[in-house]
Design a protein around this motif. Structure first.
Motif, PDB file in Angstrom:
ATOM      1  N   VAL B 273       0.841  -1.197   0.000  1.00 26.84           N
ATOM      2  CA  VAL B 273       0.000   0.000   0.000  1.00 26.84           C
ATOM      3  C   VAL B 273       0.880   1.253   0.000  1.00 26.84           C
ATOM      4  O   VAL B 273       0.656   2.205  -0.764  1.00 26.84           O
ATOM      5  CB  VAL B 273      -0.940  -0.009   1.231  1.00 26.84           C
ATOM      6  CG1 VAL B 273      -1.668   1.317   1.364  1.00 26.84           C
ATOM      7  CG2 VAL B 273      -1.930  -1.156   1.123  1.00 26.84           C
ATOM      8  N   LEU B 274       1.929   1.234   0.826  1.00 21.35           N
ATOM      9  CA  LEU B 274       2.814   2.405   0.911  1.00 21.35           C
ATOM     10  C   LEU B 274       3.502   2.659  -0.431  1.00 21.35           C
ATOM     11  O   LEU B 274       3.597   3.807  -0.887  1.00 21.35           O
ATOM     12  CB  LEU B 274       3.868   2.202   2.007  1.00 21.35           C
ATOM     13  CG  LEU B 274       3.322   2.215   3.444  1.00 21.35           C
ATOM     14  CD1 LEU B 274       4.434   1.935   4.445  1.00 21.35           C
ATOM     15  CD2 LEU B 274       2.655   3.558   3.746  1.00 21.35           C
ATOM     16  N   VAL B 275       3.967   1.585  -1.062  1.00 16.69           N
ATOM     17  CA  VAL B 275       4.656   1.744  -2.348  1.00 16.69           C
ATOM     18  C   VAL B 275       3.697   2.296  -3.394  1.00 16.69           C
ATOM     19  O   VAL B 275       4.025   3.226  -4.134  1.00 16.69           O
ATOM     20  CB  VAL B 275       5.273   0.395  -2.808  1.00 16.69           C
ATOM     21  CG1 VAL B 275       5.676   0.453  -4.273  1.00 16.69           C
ATOM     22  CG2 VAL B 275       6.484   0.064  -1.958  1.00 16.69           C
ATOM     23  N   ILE B 276       2.482   1.756  -3.434  1.00 21.30           N
ATOM     24  CA  ILE B 276       1.513   2.235  -4.427  1.00 21.30           C
ATOM     25  C   ILE B 276       1.178   3.717  -4.180  1.00 21.30           C
ATOM     26  O   ILE B 276       1.042   4.497  -5.103  1.00 21.30           O
ATOM     27  CB  ILE B 276       0.239   1.362  -4.403  1.00 21.30           C
ATOM     28  CG1 ILE B 276       0.570  -0.004  -5.012  1.00 21.30           C
ATOM     29  CG2 ILE B 276      -0.895   2.005  -5.184  1.00 21.30           C
ATOM     30  CD1 ILE B 276      -0.547  -1.003  -4.945  1.00 21.30           C
ATOM     31  N   LEU B 277       1.124   4.101  -2.884  1.00 23.56           N
ATOM     32  CA  LEU B 277       0.796   5.499  -2.560  1.00 23.56           C
ATOM     33  C   LEU B 277       1.935   6.457  -2.907  1.00 23.56           C
ATOM     34  O   LEU B 277       1.719   7.506  -3.511  1.00 23.56           O
ATOM     35  CB  LEU B 277       0.488   5.621  -1.069  1.00 23.56           C
ATOM     36  CG  LEU B 277      -0.933   5.270  -0.622  1.00 23.56           C
ATOM     37  CD1 LEU B 277      -1.039   5.375   0.891  1.00 23.56           C
ATOM     38  CD2 LEU B 277      -1.946   6.195  -1.290  1.00 23.56           C
ATOM     39  N   PHE B 278       3.152   6.061  -2.520  1.00 20.78           N
ATOM     40  CA  PHE B 278       4.242   7.041  -2.611  1.00 20.78           C
ATOM     41  C   PHE B 278       5.216   6.806  -3.756  1.00 20.78           C
ATOM     42  O   PHE B 278       5.987   7.688  -4.121  1.00 20.78           O
ATOM     43  CB  PHE B 278       5.007   7.090  -1.272  1.00 20.78           C
ATOM     44  CG  PHE B 278       4.132   7.534  -0.143  1.00 20.78           C
ATOM     45  CD1 PHE B 278       3.663   8.841  -0.084  1.00 20.78           C
ATOM     46  CD2 PHE B 278       3.732   6.649   0.841  1.00 20.78           C
ATOM     47  CE1 PHE B 278       2.835   9.255   0.947  1.00 20.78           C
ATOM     48  CE2 PHE B 278       2.902   7.052   1.873  1.00 20.78           C
ATOM     49  CZ  PHE B 278       2.442   8.363   1.922  1.00 20.78           C
ATOM     50  N   ARG B 279       5.275   5.584  -4.281  1.00 19.36           N
ATOM     51  CA  ARG B 279       6.192   5.322  -5.386  1.00 19.36           C
ATOM     52  C   ARG B 279       5.577   4.259  -6.294  1.00 19.36           C
ATOM     53  O   ARG B 279       5.998   3.094  -6.327  1.00 19.36           O
ATOM     54  CB  ARG B 279       7.550   4.842  -4.830  1.00 19.36           C
ATOM     55  CG  ARG B 279       8.664   5.088  -5.808  1.00 19.36           C
ATOM     56  CD  ARG B 279      10.021   4.721  -5.273  1.00 19.36           C
ATOM     57  NE  ARG B 279      10.895   4.377  -6.379  1.00 19.36           N
ATOM     58  CZ  ARG B 279      11.463   5.253  -7.176  1.00 19.36           C
ATOM     59  NH1 ARG B 279      11.283   6.544  -7.004  1.00 19.36           N
ATOM     60  NH2 ARG B 279      12.229   4.851  -8.171  1.00 19.36           N
ATOM     61  N   PRO B 280       4.538   4.673  -7.038  1.00 18.28           N
ATOM     62  CA  PRO B 280       3.752   3.695  -7.779  1.00 18.28           C
ATOM     63  C   PRO B 280       4.560   2.885  -8.794  1.00 18.28           C
ATOM     64  O   PRO B 280       4.140   1.794  -9.177  1.00 18.28           O
ATOM     65  CB  PRO B 280       2.684   4.535  -8.479  1.00 18.28           C
ATOM     66  CG  PRO B 280       3.000   5.939  -8.216  1.00 18.28           C
ATOM     67  CD  PRO B 280       3.990   6.036  -7.119  1.00 18.28           C
ATOM     68  N   GLN B 281       5.678   3.416  -9.248  1.00 20.55           N
ATOM     69  CA  GLN B 281       6.467   2.642 -10.224  1.00 20.55           C
ATOM     70  C   GLN B 281       7.304   1.552  -9.543  1.00 20.55           C
ATOM     71  O   GLN B 281       8.005   0.797 -10.217  1.00 20.55           O
ATOM     72  CB  GLN B 281       7.371   3.565 -11.059  1.00 20.55           C
ATOM     73  CG  GLN B 281       8.543   4.163 -10.332  1.00 20.55           C
ATOM     74  CD  GLN B 281       8.197   5.486  -9.658  1.00 20.55           C
ATOM     75  OE1 GLN B 281       7.084   5.697  -9.196  1.00 20.55           O
ATOM     76  NE2 GLN B 281       9.162   6.385  -9.574  1.00 20.55           N
ATOM     77  N   GLY B 282       7.233   1.469  -8.203  1.00 17.67           N
ATOM     78  CA  GLY B 282       8.009   0.451  -7.478  1.00 17.67           C
ATOM     79  C   GLY B 282       9.345   1.016  -7.047  1.00 17.67           C
ATOM     80  O   GLY B 282       9.788   2.054  -7.548  1.00 17.67           O
ATOM     81  N   LEU B 283      10.005   0.296  -6.116  1.00 13.17           N
ATOM     82  CA  LEU B 283      11.244   0.833  -5.535  1.00 13.17           C
ATOM     83  C   LEU B 283      12.321   1.038  -6.592  1.00 13.17           C
ATOM     84  O   LEU B 283      13.033   2.040  -6.586  1.00 13.17           O
ATOM     85  CB  LEU B 283      11.754  -0.114  -4.438  1.00 13.17           C
ATOM     86  CG  LEU B 283      10.814  -0.276  -3.235  1.00 13.17           C
ATOM     87  CD1 LEU B 283      11.369  -1.297  -2.257  1.00 13.17           C
ATOM     88  CD2 LEU B 283      10.578   1.058  -2.534  1.00 13.17           C
ATOM     89  N   LEU B 284      12.471   0.090  -7.505  1.00 18.44           N
ATOM     90  CA  LEU B 284      13.513   0.208  -8.526  1.00 18.44           C
ATOM     91  C   LEU B 284      12.930   0.348  -9.933  1.00 18.44           C
ATOM     92  O   LEU B 284      13.655   0.283 -10.921  1.00 18.44           O
ATOM     93  CB  LEU B 284      14.436  -1.021  -8.490  1.00 18.44           C
ATOM     94  CG  LEU B 284      15.204  -1.264  -7.179  1.00 18.44           C
ATOM     95  CD1 LEU B 284      16.042  -2.517  -7.284  1.00 18.44           C
ATOM     96  CD2 LEU B 284      16.099  -0.082  -6.843  1.00 18.44           C
ATOM     97  N   GLY B 285      11.629   0.517 -10.033  1.00 20.40           N
ATOM     98  CA  GLY B 285      10.998   0.596 -11.349  1.00 20.40           C
ATOM     99  C   GLY B 285      11.181   1.976 -11.973  1.00 20.40           C
ATOM    100  O   GLY B 285      11.583   2.927 -11.312  1.00 20.40           O
ATOM    101  N   ARG B 286      10.904   2.059 -13.270  1.00  8.96           N
ATOM    102  CA  ARG B 286      10.964   3.381 -13.901  1.00  8.96           C
ATOM    103  C   ARG B 286       9.545   3.796 -14.287  1.00  8.96           C
ATOM    104  O   ARG B 286       8.677   2.969 -14.548  1.00  8.96           O
ATOM    105  CB  ARG B 286      11.892   3.360 -15.112  1.00  8.96           C
ATOM    106  CG  ARG B 286      11.486   2.392 -16.168  1.00  8.96           C
ATOM    107  CD  ARG B 286      12.170   2.604 -17.484  1.00  8.96           C
ATOM    108  NE  ARG B 286      11.429   1.801 -18.446  1.00  8.96           N
ATOM    109  CZ  ARG B 286      11.688   0.515 -18.687  1.00  8.96           C
ATOM    110  NH1 ARG B 286      12.701  -0.087 -18.092  1.00  8.96           N
ATOM    111  NH2 ARG B 286      10.962  -0.157 -19.544  1.00  8.96           N
ATOM    112  N   LYS B 287       9.371   5.133 -14.291  1.00  4.35           N
ATOM    113  CA  LYS B 287       8.040   5.664 -14.587  1.00  4.35           C
ATOM    114  C   LYS B 287       7.669   5.334 -16.023  1.00  4.35           C
ATOM    115  O   LYS B 287       8.503   5.434 -16.923  1.00  4.35           O
ATOM    116  CB  LYS B 287       8.030   7.170 -14.387  1.00  4.35           C
ATOM    117  CG  LYS B 287       7.674   7.552 -12.979  1.00  4.35           C
ATOM    118  CD  LYS B 287       7.405   9.027 -12.870  1.00  4.35           C
ATOM    119  CE  LYS B 287       7.141   9.384 -11.406  1.00  4.35           C
ATOM    120  NZ  LYS B 287       7.143  10.795 -11.167  1.00  4.35           N
ATOM    121  N   GLU B 288       6.433   4.937 -16.234  1.00  2.00           N
ATOM    122  CA  GLU B 288       5.991   4.621 -17.593  1.00  2.00           C
ATOM    123  C   GLU B 288       4.854   5.538 -17.952  1.00  2.00           C
ATOM    124  O   GLU B 288       3.917   5.709 -17.189  1.00  2.00           O
ATOM    125  CB  GLU B 288       5.483   3.171 -17.625  1.00  2.00           C
ATOM    126  CG  GLU B 288       6.376   2.249 -18.400  1.00  2.00           C
ATOM    127  CD  GLU B 288       5.855   0.832 -18.387  1.00  2.00           C
ATOM    128  OE1 GLU B 288       4.771   0.614 -18.924  1.00  2.00           O
ATOM    129  OE2 GLU B 288       6.550  -0.038 -17.825  1.00  2.00           O
TER     130      GLU B 288
END
Lengths: 379, 292
Positions: B273-288
């Motif tokens: 939930v925290l990742v989706i709220l604050f960093r939706p692309q994931g900890l090491l993902g890139r923005k798409e």
């Protein structure tokens, strides 16, 4: 003329035999855990009850009628058990077998009570028989009977002053944990760690570390089959060197098979086992093993005695009626000399609680060994 | 400190299995926009293929492991690609997602009916010998899981970045149209991804089953955790899935030991939930960003 006679004869034979063969069978729905977390216990129960029904049918059935078992899977889920129970009760059966998981029994016991159909189940959670149903019957000890025996063993056998409790977070586990905590407190034994685990949990490293830190005199392990095996393997790996004490499941054959060496040394109370020093039960174990190529555990025995309970009660009542069968079972003692399939003399009280002898045992060289026989609670 | 190390190593070994399964999610998503909800079952089935080879046909243990991996690549790679994903991807992502859910049920029920509903012991390549270093007990089998998983992951990273085929696969993942114009055999690259996914799932299966037993329902939790791991780490990056898997494995153990055993299952989901709220692309993902 010959053709006419044959036609009349065939109609007569068809009319008398064919419908009679099917319509008069007693169908008993077996609402049990054939998939999901309880698949192991469900499979044992299914085999045990099938074996008993084959024997009963071969010797003339119940009051002249054959039994047909209908197996319905609860997927180890109380919601699905409830839906299955509703469908089964719509057909107004004489009795219902199962479920085995306490959570599913808890979700269905009121339905059988309302429908006035005896429910012979495998659940062991203490509160099940305390809810006032006149139609619920156990095939094994409830925790209210087994936990005092375990607590006595922890005090007298293991000489423990402190105990750590590790249990599975479902109705079975929580019921056991509440019951043992109460019994230990009554014997001045302190619970120094109270560890909840999840059904289906794979990694027990953290739980074993907590147990090591607790440094209790003994550890009471109350988990389902596969989790028990995984726990024992992790305990062995981390060198947990305190006595591991359990109730029936932990010393069961399935756990021993799955845990391998790690099960050696485990001790505890066994309500039902095919290794019991009772010839009838050992004979049952051999027959089961020959038929299903695996050694039965207590759930196999529970499934096996269920049809014999209904047979004995129906014959006592003199009719195949759910209400009469339930009334007959209350206060009834079934002995193996009259009903060999019951294996060990057993008595059911007014709440459906079972009383019979039980055992203390331990696992040695990959085998369960019975060390002591405990008498019935009430003579 | 000893306890912490014990938890860390045990968590990493479990996490490595999650990582192997999670990589599959990201690989399939990148190359063919497939979210495979049968991924958990893909990790459950190969152990049973090996058991069938061993117990029904008497094939020796090591040979049956190889057979299981090959059969998985055929069944969960080629057949999955051409029978399910190929025809359905043209109808959009949603029908495909629902089909993979149906596939997961089919695989689970098939194993239950054709093999057994009961948990099965599974032989291990490495002995269960204990190694104790500075009070930390680790079994050789567990170290083996960690080592095999890490070597597999390193090899995969090398293959993707260091070989011509790997780079072509990456190009296909990034932009199939441009890749096709540049002469990359896009269809073949997509098939390779499915084969790699099946092989990784088979590796995870053969590593995890000796420790946690083989059972038809194993995929349920494993699939869910691997999915969470892929999202936490970053759904569009292989290294994200690896990090996500390891993180959840360790976090689960630490949460059980230091927070509460009763709430251990909630911790990965809170992280999700925290990742989706604050960093939706994931900890090491890139923005798409996709053009609509």
């Amino acid at each position: 003329m010959l053709r006419k006679t044959l036609a009349v004869a065939s109609i007569a034979i068809g009319g008398l035999w064919a419908p009679a063969g099917f319509a008069q069978d007693i169908v008993i729905p077996n609402i049990i855990e054939l998939s999901g977390g309880g698949a192991t216990v469900g499979a044992m129960w299914k085999n045990g009850s099938s074996m008993a029904v084959e024997e009963i049918n071969a010797s003339g059935g119940i009051l002249g009628k054959k039994i047909k078992l209908e197996f319905i899977d609860t997927a180890s889920d109380p919601g699905k058990a409830r839906a299955a129970m509703q469908r089964a009760l719509d057909d107004k059966p004489v009795a219902i077998f199962g479920p085995i998981y306490s959570g599913s029994v808890s979700a269905t016991l009121k339905m059988t009570a309302d429908a006035e159909v005896p429910q012979v189940m495998g659940g062991e959670a203490g509160p099940l028989t305390a809810q006032g149903s006149k139609y619920l019957f156990r095939t094994s000890f409830g925790q209210n009977v087994s936990m005092p025996k375990i607590a006595n063993y922890l005090r007298d056998g293991a000489k423990a002053k402190t105990v750590a409790v590790v249990y599975v977070n479902n109705d079975f586990g929580k019921g056991g944990r509440d019951a043992i905590t109460k019994e230990l407190a009554a014997r001045d034994i302190k619970v120094v760690a109270d560890i909840s685990t999840e059904a289906g949990q794979a990694d027990f490293a953290a739980d074993v570390i907590k147990l090591k830190g607790a440094n209790a005199d003994a550890i009471f392990v109350y988990l389902n089959e596969e989790e028990s095996a995984r726990f024992l393997r992790e305990a062995k790996k981390q060198g947990l060197n305190k006595p591991l004490v359990g109730e029936t499941t932990l010393l069961g054959q399935k756990v021993i098979d799955l845990a391998g060496d790690a099960a050696n040394g485990v001790k505890g109370h066994v309500g039902l086992t095919v290794d019991a020093p009772v010839p009838a039960i050992q004979e049952f174990g051999k027959k089961y093993e020959a038929k299903y190529k695996s050694k039965p555990d207590h759930n196999g025995v529970k499934g096996y005695i269920a049809p014999y309970m209904i047979k004995a009660a129906a014959e006592k009542a003199g009719k195949l009626d759910g209400k009469a069968i339930a009334a007959a079972l209350h206060g009834m003692t079934i002995t193996p000399d009259k009903v060999p399939g019951i294996l060990i003399e057993a008595t059911w009280d007014d709440t459906g609680e079972i009383d019979r002898i039980s055992f203390l045992g331990e696992v040695k060289d990959g085998k369960q060994v019975i060390t002591e026989t405990l008498p019935k609670l009430k003579k | 400190m000893t306890d912490f190390l014990q938890l860390l190593i045990s968590g990493l070994a479990t996490g490595a299995i999650y990582a192997l399964a999670a990589i599959g999610f990201t690989l399939l998503w990148q190359t063919s926009q497939t979210i495979n909800f049968a991924q958990g079952e893909f990790v459950m089935v190969p152990a049973f293929l090996a058991l069938i080879a061993m117990r029904w046909f008497g094939v020796p243990f090591v040979a049956s492991l190889v057979l299981a991996i090959l059969a998985s690549m055929l069944l969960l790679g080629v057949a999955f690609r051409y029978i399910i994903v190929g025809p359905l991807i043209r109808r959009g992502v949603l029908p495909l997602v629902i089909s993979t859910i149906a596939l997961s049920i089919l695989l689970k029920e098939s194993v239950k009916d054709f093999y057994s509903a009961e948990a099965q012991t599974f032989p291990t390549l490495l002995p269960d010998t204990l190694i104790t270093v500075a009070g930390v007990s680790v079994s050789l089998a567990q170290l083996g899981v960690l080592a095999v998983a890490l070597v597999t992951i390193v090899l995969l990273q090398w293959f993707l970045a260091g070989t011509r085929t790997g780079r072509q696969m990456q190009a296909t993942a990034q932009n199939p149209t441009v890749a096709r114009i540049l002469g990359v055999p896009v269809e073949r690259m997509i098939l390779y991804t499915f084969l790699i996914n099946a092989a990784l799932a088979a590796m995870a299966s053969l590593l995890v089953s000796p420790i946690y037993l083989a059972k038809f329902s194993n995929g349920e939790t494993l699939g869910l955790i691997a999915f969470v791991a892929a999202i936490v780490g970053g759904f569009n990056q292989v290294r994200g899935a690896i990090a996500g898997g390891l993180l959840i494995g360790v976090l689960d153990n630490l949460a059980a030991a230091y927070v509460s055993t009763a709430y251990r299952q909630a911790i990965p989901l809170i992280l999700l939930v925290l990742v989706i709220l604050f960093r939706p692309q994931g900890l090491l993902g890139r923005k798409e960003e996709r053009a609509v």
